[in-house]
Each structure stands twice: as C-alpha cells, then as structure tokens.
Design a protein around this motif. Structure first.
Motif, PDB file in Angstrom:
ATOM      1  N   PRO A  78      37.330  22.180  33.208  1.00 47.22           N
ATOM      2  CA  PRO A  78      36.774  22.468  34.501  1.00 47.22           C
ATOM      3  C   PRO A  78      38.173  22.861  35.488  1.00 47.22           C
ATOM      4  CG  PRO A  78      37.770  20.072  33.993  1.00 47.22           C
ATOM      5  CD  PRO A  78      37.823  20.881  33.142  1.00 47.22           C
ATOM      6  N   LEU A  87      39.210  25.200  39.841  1.00 44.49           N
ATOM      7  CA  LEU A  87      38.242  25.545  41.056  1.00 44.49           C
ATOM      8  C   LEU A  87      39.083  27.359  41.319  1.00 44.49           C
ATOM      9  CD1 LEU A  87      39.922  22.959  42.572  1.00 44.49           C
ATOM     10  CD2 LEU A  87      37.692  23.002  42.248  1.00 44.49           C
ATOM     11  N   ARG A  88      38.068  27.415  41.368  1.00 38.17           N
ATOM     12  CA  ARG A  88      38.259  28.965  42.448  1.00 38.17           C
ATOM     13  C   ARG A  88      38.267  29.792  43.983  1.00 38.17           C
ATOM     14  NH1 ARG A  88      33.456  32.741  41.727  1.00 38.17           N
ATOM     15  NH2 ARG A  88      35.404  34.550  40.965  1.00 38.17           N
ATOM     16  N   GLY A 134      34.013  26.012  41.968  1.00 35.96           N
ATOM     17  CA  GLY A 134      34.697  25.395  40.610  1.00 35.96           C
ATOM     18  C   GLY A 134      33.601  26.094  39.410  1.00 35.96           C
ATOM     19  N   GLU A 177      29.536  29.158  36.693  1.00 36.57           N
ATOM     20  CA  GLU A 177      30.376  28.795  37.626  1.00 36.57           C
ATOM     21  C   GLU A 177      29.763  28.171  39.098  1.00 36.57           C
ATOM     22  OE1 GLU A 177      33.249  32.323  36.574  1.00 36.57           O
ATOM     23  OE2 GLU A 177      32.032  32.828  38.126  1.00 36.57           O
ATOM     24  N   THR A 182      29.490  28.682  42.521  1.00 38.24           N
ATOM     25  CA  THR A 182      30.470  29.370  44.285  1.00 38.24           C
ATOM     26  C   THR A 182      29.721  29.418  45.117  1.00 38.24           C
ATOM     27  OG1 THR A 182      31.230  30.965  43.030  1.00 38.24           O
ATOM     28  CG2 THR A 182      31.858  31.321  44.853  1.00 38.24           C
ATOM     29  N   SER A 196      42.364  31.353  40.463  1.00 38.84           N
ATOM     30  CA  SER A 196      41.608  30.062  39.659  1.00 38.84           C
ATOM     31  C   SER A 196      42.498  29.602  39.305  1.00 38.84           C
ATOM     32  CB  SER A 196      40.550  30.518  39.128  1.00 38.84           C
ATOM     33  OG  SER A 196      40.557  30.573  37.668  1.00 38.84           O
ATOM     34  N   THR A 223      42.973  25.869  35.901  1.00 37.48           N
ATOM     35  CA  THR A 223      41.761  25.093  35.771  1.00 37.48           C
ATOM     36  C   THR A 223      42.853  24.093  34.542  1.00 37.48           C
ATOM     37  OG1 THR A 223      42.331  26.472  33.122  1.00 37.48           O
ATOM     38  CG2 THR A 223      40.390  26.641  33.728  1.00 37.48           C
TER      39      THR A 223
END
Length: 198
Positions: free
Chosen positions: A26, A28-29, A53, A68, A70, A192, A194
């Motif tokens: 998993p 975040l971006r 995410g 994704e 967003t 991003s 991971t």
C-alpha cells in the motif's frame, strides 16, 4: 490420464510459484495539477493539487499493476470581458478518481513508463450558470523513477474523454466537430511512497 494429471500438477506448481513472487504494497501519492479545458478561447491552466492512496501489486521486477483512489482538483482559469475590461476567474471541477495504471520497469530497474484508465466522479464545482457532467472517463500516461526505499517521482498526462457538458462531437448531420468538445486535460507532477509489507 497420467499425462493430463502430470500437466495439471506442473501448471499448479507454476501458478503457486508465480503467486509467491507477487508483492502487494500500500502507499500514498500526491502532487501538483496543471489543468485546463480544451477548446475554450482565452483560458489558462489552473494550478492545484491531487492526493490519494494506492496499492502496488508487483508481479515481477518488470511489471506491476497499481489501483489508485485520488482526490483531484481540476478545472481552468477563464477570462471574460465586462464593463470595458477583462476579468479572470478560476473554475473548479473536483473529482474522486478511481484508476489503475500498469507500470513497466525498463530493464527491471527504477525507471518506468505507465498507462491506464481512470473513472472520475465529480464531487463539487463552482459553476453558476451551467451544470457540468457528474463523471469523466480518462486515459493516463507517464514516466517515473522509483528509489529502493519506495519513494517514486512521476510525471503524468491525464486526458479526459467525456465532454464536461455531455456533447459527443457529432451534430444533427452526423458530421464531427471535435474542435467544440470541452475535455479535461491535466499535467501532473508528484511523488508517491509505498510501504514495505513483510
């Protein structure tokens, strides 16, 4: 019968081994949106942001699939003439985007190219005299580089495929007028991260 059993067993072992190599991480971006709308005179791009995410599903060192979700702030900056002078106004089109990009790592290293579809649901806008469509379908393409620690730098282009007012580019005589279709266009620069899952 023995040959069929042997072939099925070999295929099963191959499937189990390939599944064992799949890594799910998993992340975040987020980043910068430079968005505009096509075929509008005197408009300018609007600078805003996106955040969301992801889940990176790495099948091997060459290929991964990345679903994704967003929040993306889009639109453009329009100009209009009133009382003898020009005014500018930022037009907001804010979407919740569900997408999936395929990532191809060049030579199995950190540099990658990516592409895939996204389905965008409009969650708000600031249009007063019109009502833009509630959804968009877009195509995404881009390049990026991933560091060994999971930090990724990317540049993407996102091209909407649905006219924001529902026009399909065809008039009553079945002629095409795609120079009148108003589509979302977004250039994204972002990062991003991971998380490593054991």
């Amino acid at each position: 019968m023995k040959k069929i059993t042997l072939i099925a067993f070999v295929l099963f072992i191959g499937l189990v081994k390939s599944q064992a190599q799949v890594k799910v991480s998993p992340g975040l971006r987020g980043g910068l949106n430079l968005s505009t709308l096509t075929n509008i005179d005197d408009n300018r791009s609007k600078t805003d942001f996106y955040v969301g995410g992801l889940v990176n599903i790495k099948f091997n060192k060459y290929f991964s699939l990345q679903p994704e979700i967003t929040y993306s702030r889009q639109g453009d900056e329009g100009r209009y003439f009133e009382n003898g002078r020009y005014y500018s106004e930022k037009y907001e089109l804010n979407y919740l985007t569900l997408g999936a990009v395929a990532k191809f790592n060049i030579g199995g290293k950190g540099f990658h190219i990516l592409g895939g579809p996204s389905l965008d649901f409009k969650i708000s806008d600031n249009y007063i005299n019109s009502n833009p469509e509630n959804f968009d379908l877009a195509i995404v393409g881009g390049v990026g580089y991933t560091l060994p620690n999971g930090l990724t730098f990317e540049a993407r282009i996102k091209q909407g495929l649905v006219d924001i007012y529902g026009y399909d580019g065809i008039n009553n005589d079945n002629d095409y007028y795609y120079d009148e279709v108003i589509l979302n266009q977004v250039f994204q620069i972002g990062i991003s991260y991971t998380f490593k899952v054991k």
